[in-house]
Design an enzyme around this catalytic site. Structure first.
Site, PDB file in Angstrom:
ATOM      1  N   ARG A   1       0.830  -1.214   0.000  1.00 19.10           N
ATOM      2  CA  ARG A   1       0.000   0.000   0.000  1.00 19.10           C
ATOM      3  C   ARG A   1       0.859   1.257   0.000  1.00 19.10           C
ATOM      4  NH1 ARG A   1      -2.681  -2.229   4.153  1.00 19.10           N
ATOM      5  NH2 ARG A   1      -2.443  -0.396   5.461  1.00 19.10           N
TER       6      ARG A   1
ATOM      7  N   HIS B   1     -12.315  12.530   7.385  1.00 20.47           N
ATOM      8  CA  HIS B   1     -11.468  13.723   7.476  1.00 20.47           C
ATOM      9  C   HIS B   1     -10.190  13.436   6.704  1.00 20.47           C
ATOM     10  CE1 HIS B   1      -8.871  16.814   9.013  1.00 20.47           C
ATOM     11  NE2 HIS B   1      -9.768  17.275   9.867  1.00 20.47           N
TER      12      HIS B   1
ATOM     13  N   THR C   1     -12.913  -0.535  13.201  1.00 16.07           N
ATOM     14  CA  THR C   1     -12.127   0.087  14.275  1.00 16.07           C
ATOM     15  C   THR C   1     -12.397  -0.655  15.582  1.00 16.07           C
ATOM     16  OG1 THR C   1     -12.306   2.235  13.185  1.00 16.07           O
ATOM     17  CG2 THR C   1     -11.737   2.265  15.520  1.00 16.07           C
TER      18      THR C   1
ATOM     19  N   GLN D   1      -7.750   0.410  11.648  1.00 12.67           N
ATOM     20  CA  GLN D   1      -7.330  -0.575  10.633  1.00 12.67           C
ATOM     21  C   GLN D   1      -7.012  -1.932  11.276  1.00 12.67           C
ATOM     22  OE1 GLN D   1      -5.701   2.389   7.099  1.00 12.67           O
ATOM     23  NE2 GLN D   1      -4.185   1.174   8.133  1.00 12.67           N
TER      24      GLN D   1
ATOM     25  N   TYR E   1     -12.758  10.267   2.008  1.00  8.64           N
ATOM     26  CA  TYR E   1     -13.817   9.960   2.975  1.00  8.64           C
ATOM     27  C   TYR E   1     -13.380  10.397   4.376  1.00  8.64           C
ATOM     28  CZ  TYR E   1     -11.090   5.973   4.573  1.00  8.64           C
ATOM     29  OH  TYR E   1     -10.102   5.193   5.103  1.00  8.64           O
TER      30      TYR E   1
ATOM     31  N   TYR F   1       0.121   4.372  -2.254  1.00 11.56           N
ATOM     32  CA  TYR F   1      -0.050   5.737  -1.740  1.00 11.56           C
ATOM     33  C   TYR F   1       0.847   6.723  -2.497  1.00 11.56           C
ATOM     34  CZ  TYR F   1      -2.332   3.362   2.212  1.00 11.56           C
ATOM     35  OH  TYR F   1      -3.154   2.594   2.996  1.00 11.56           O
TER      36      TYR F   1
ATOM     37  N   ALA G   1     -18.614   2.984  10.924  1.00 10.66           N
ATOM     38  CA  ALA G   1     -19.585   4.059  10.672  1.00 10.66           C
ATOM     39  C   ALA G   1     -20.385   3.713   9.417  1.00 10.66           C
ATOM     40  CB  ALA G   1     -18.849   5.375  10.473  1.00 10.66           C
TER      41      ALA G   1
ATOM     42  N   VAL H   1      -6.924  12.630   8.937  1.00 13.45           N
ATOM     43  CA  VAL H   1      -6.910  11.691  10.063  1.00 13.45           C
ATOM     44  C   VAL H   1      -6.574  10.291   9.552  1.00 13.45           C
ATOM     45  CG1 VAL H   1      -8.282  10.668  11.917  1.00 13.45           C
ATOM     46  CG2 VAL H   1      -8.582  13.081  11.346  1.00 13.45           C
TER      47      VAL H   1
ATOM     48  N   ALA I   1     -14.323   9.229  11.002  1.00 10.90           N
ATOM     49  CA  ALA I   1     -14.852   8.016  11.647  1.00 10.90           C
ATOM     50  C   ALA I   1     -14.818   8.181  13.165  1.00 10.90           C
ATOM     51  CB  ALA I   1     -14.031   6.810  11.220  1.00 10.90           C
TER      52      ALA I   1
END
Lengths: 266, 74
Positions: A66, A94, A235, A166, A92, A70, A207, A97, A124
């Site tokens: 990843r 913030h 989470t 995560q 998605y 990124y 969420a 964060v 979240a």
């Protein structure tokens, strides 16, 4: 200052419920919008706001680190900024964060002399606080990315909340998995058992990303974590298991300070 | 299809609609979008041609690239 620009905005967690008027305006006015959200329907929603919306989803690939993904996302965003376009990254929750991509895209754009900034979104964490009815101010709160929590020696305060993000990819050093299995989570449980009893009740939280979806709030003991269903959206919330102890020495010092000032004043 | 997205947006933004039961939401979806649809996420996603497998991680525990390091070590 160069002509291209970058704004990273948060779309919030739930479609239609959380996006700020300012973030929406940035999306609508952009030349190019890069989008990374947690639901395909939300992606379609953002597509309706601008004629040039590009999903960052194709950069993900199971088996590919990843971290490479990124960096490719940041490069794709910066290529359009360098081309002189008004670029928006819509992420998605913030955008700042637990989000390496927006922070680094902004940092690199600024280093190259472009205007770049972030607009906050409802994260979240914000949803978690509301849905679970917890106040991080009442006991204090610790947040870690789960794998980071496992890889590094940390000091955990069991009198405060512990939130592990995560948790679905707990312990994956390759960064190439979209989920890790129960054997990885058993190692996480072993680590948590150093601080908490195995019967301590914890919460798995997700969420709602759509208004037609329920929020996931699942209570279970720590011992049940290896067999629980989890993914990148999940989470883990661990409520305090102990009470905070008063720091008598420091309180005595503060009282002494007050007394000495009163003595000077009188 | 944009009607369904607009419906979702309205649903997400309305305190009044948030009080509706699932069957009432379904009725509203049918009347506003002229669609016989279910509220199952997969059905709505399919109808809109939306991606079904979404990945949403944006942060890594460590900043190193295991693949790059493995290649360098080889």
């Amino acid at each position: 200052m160069q002509t291209g620009s970058l704004v990273c905005v948060g779309t919030g967690m739930t479609l239609g419920s959380h996006i700020s008027p300012l973030s929406r305006s940035y999306i609508e006015q952009a030349d190019v919008v890069f989008v990374l959200v947690a639901d395909g329907i939300t992606e379609k929603w953002i597509e309706q706001m601008n004629a040039d919306v590009r999903s960052l989803q194709p950069y993900y690939l199971e088996g590919k680190s990843r971290m490479i993904t990124y960096r490719e996302m940041v490069a794709a965003i910066l290529a359009e900024v360098k081309a002189g376009k008004k670029v928006v990254g819509a992420f998605y929750g913030h955008p700042g964060v637990f989000a390496w991509v927006p922070h680094n895209a902004i940092k690199q754009a600024r280093e190259l002399g472009f205007k770049a900034h972030m607009e906050p979104g409802i994260s979240a964490e914000d949803c978690l606080i509301a849905d679970l009815g917890i106040d991080p101010g009442s006991s204090g709160c610790q947040h870690f990315e789960t794998s980071q929590f496992m890889f590094y020696k940390r000091t955990i305060d069991t009198a405060a909340l512990l939130v592990l993000w995560q948790v679905g990819v707990a312990g994956d050093r390759s960064l190439a998995k979209f989920t890790t299995d129960s054997e990885y989570r058993k190692i996480l449980v072993k680590l948590l058992a150093q601080y908490y009893p195995l019967h301590h009740e914890v919460i798995l939280y997700e969420a709602a990303t759509l208004p037609i979806q329920p929020t996931r709030i699942e209570y279970l003991p720590i011992s049940a974590l290896p067999d629980a269903t989890m993914d990148l959206k999940t989470t883990l919330v661990i409520p305090p298991s102990t009470k905070a102890e008063l720091n008598d020495e420091l309180i005595a010092e503060l009282e002494q300070l007050v007394k000495s000032r009163e003595a000077v004043e009188s | 299809m944009s009607k369904v997205i607009s419906f979702m947006e309205k649903l997400g933004a309305s305190s009044e609609l948030k009080q509706l039961t699932e069957s009432e939401v379904l009725e509203l979806l049918k009347s506003e979008c002229d669609l016989e649809a279910s509220l199952f996420h997969s059905d709505v996603a399919h109808m809109l041609g939306a991606r079904s497998n979404m990945v949403c991680g944006l942060v890594a525990a460590e900043e190193h690239d295991p693949e790059v390091e493995a290649e360098a070590a080889a």
